[in-house]
Design an enzyme around this catalytic site. Structure first.
Site, PDB file in Angstrom:
ATOM      1  N   GLY A  51      51.214 107.393 124.084  1.00 35.60           N
ATOM      2  CA  GLY A  51      49.934 108.090 124.023  1.00 35.60           C
ATOM      3  C   GLY A  51      49.943 109.164 122.949  1.00 35.60           C
ATOM      4  O   GLY A  51      49.467 110.273 123.166  1.00 35.60           O
ATOM      5  N   HIS A  52      50.501 108.808 121.786  1.00 35.99           N
ATOM      6  CA  HIS A  52      50.563 109.746 120.677  1.00 35.99           C
ATOM      7  C   HIS A  52      50.831 108.999 119.376  1.00 35.99           C
ATOM      8  O   HIS A  52      51.082 107.799 119.381  1.00 35.99           O
ATOM      9  CB  HIS A  52      51.647 110.811 120.910  1.00 35.99           C
ATOM     10  N   ALA A  53      50.778 109.745 118.282  1.00 37.55           N
ATOM     11  CA  ALA A  53      51.156 109.241 116.960  1.00 37.55           C
ATOM     12  C   ALA A  53      52.086 110.274 116.336  1.00 37.55           C
ATOM     13  O   ALA A  53      52.217 111.394 116.839  1.00 37.55           O
ATOM     14  CB  ALA A  53      49.924 109.036 116.082  1.00 37.55           C
ATOM     15  N   HIS A  54      52.712 109.884 115.246  1.00 40.24           N
ATOM     16  CA  HIS A  54      53.572 110.802 114.498  1.00 40.24           C
ATOM     17  C   HIS A  54      53.066 110.912 113.072  1.00 40.24           C
ATOM     18  O   HIS A  54      52.657 109.921 112.466  1.00 40.24           O
ATOM     19  CB  HIS A  54      55.017 110.301 114.487  1.00 40.24           C
ATOM     20  N   ARG A  98      50.423 104.900 119.446  1.00 41.45           N
ATOM     21  CA  ARG A  98      51.101 103.942 120.300  1.00 41.45           C
ATOM     22  C   ARG A  98      51.003 104.365 121.753  1.00 41.45           C
ATOM     23  O   ARG A  98      51.060 105.553 122.087  1.00 41.45           O
ATOM     24  CB  ARG A  98      52.557 103.751 119.894  1.00 41.45           C
TER      25      ARG A  98
END
Length: 135
Positions: A51-54, A98
């Site tokens: 539940g995040h991106a980089h 993702r």
């Protein structure tokens, strides 16, 4: 995906023999230097991870045991990839959202990362991710 190079299934070399299989991740298997390794396990039924991106970090995800789905979003398209083979991994480059879901009982997700943990590299809100992608 707007750029298929941002995600890729990579075969991990497998040495198969009657005593069991062995897979090795060395410098030429993934396109970055490994700086952090962690794993997810005992994920409760129905729970989601990710539940995040980089902004900069790249990751390589492997289902060491069991299976799980990885939902990938690039701000325009969404795809779902099931990981269920310990000799295959999913490369996720930076700037990709993702979500991990549908963990089978006893599953283990190994994550190889291109950098150490840095909170400032995370984008944790999807709306912020969309702004990041538009700049």
């Amino acid at each position: 995906m707007s750029n298929e190079k941002n995600i890729q299934i990579i075969e991990i070399p497998k040495i198969a023999e009657p005593r069991g299989n062995l897979s090795v991740i060395e410098k030429d298997v993934i396109p970055f230097e490994m700086k952090r390794v962690y794993y997810l396990y005992d994920v409760p039924s129905g729970a989601e991870r990710g539940g995040h991106a980089h902004k900069n970090l790249q990751q390589f995800l492997i289902a060491l045991s069991g299976s799980f789905d990885v939902v990938i979003k690039d701000g325009q398209k969404e795809i779902k990839i099931t990981l269920n083979k310990p000799n295959q991994g999913l490369l996720i480059k930076s700037g990709i959202w993702r979500e991990l879901e549908n963990f089978s009982s006893g599953s283990v997700c190994l994550v190889v990362a291109s950098d150490v943990y840095k909170e400032e590299d995370y984008i944790r809100e999807y709306d912020e991710f969309l702004v990041f992608k538009s700049t």
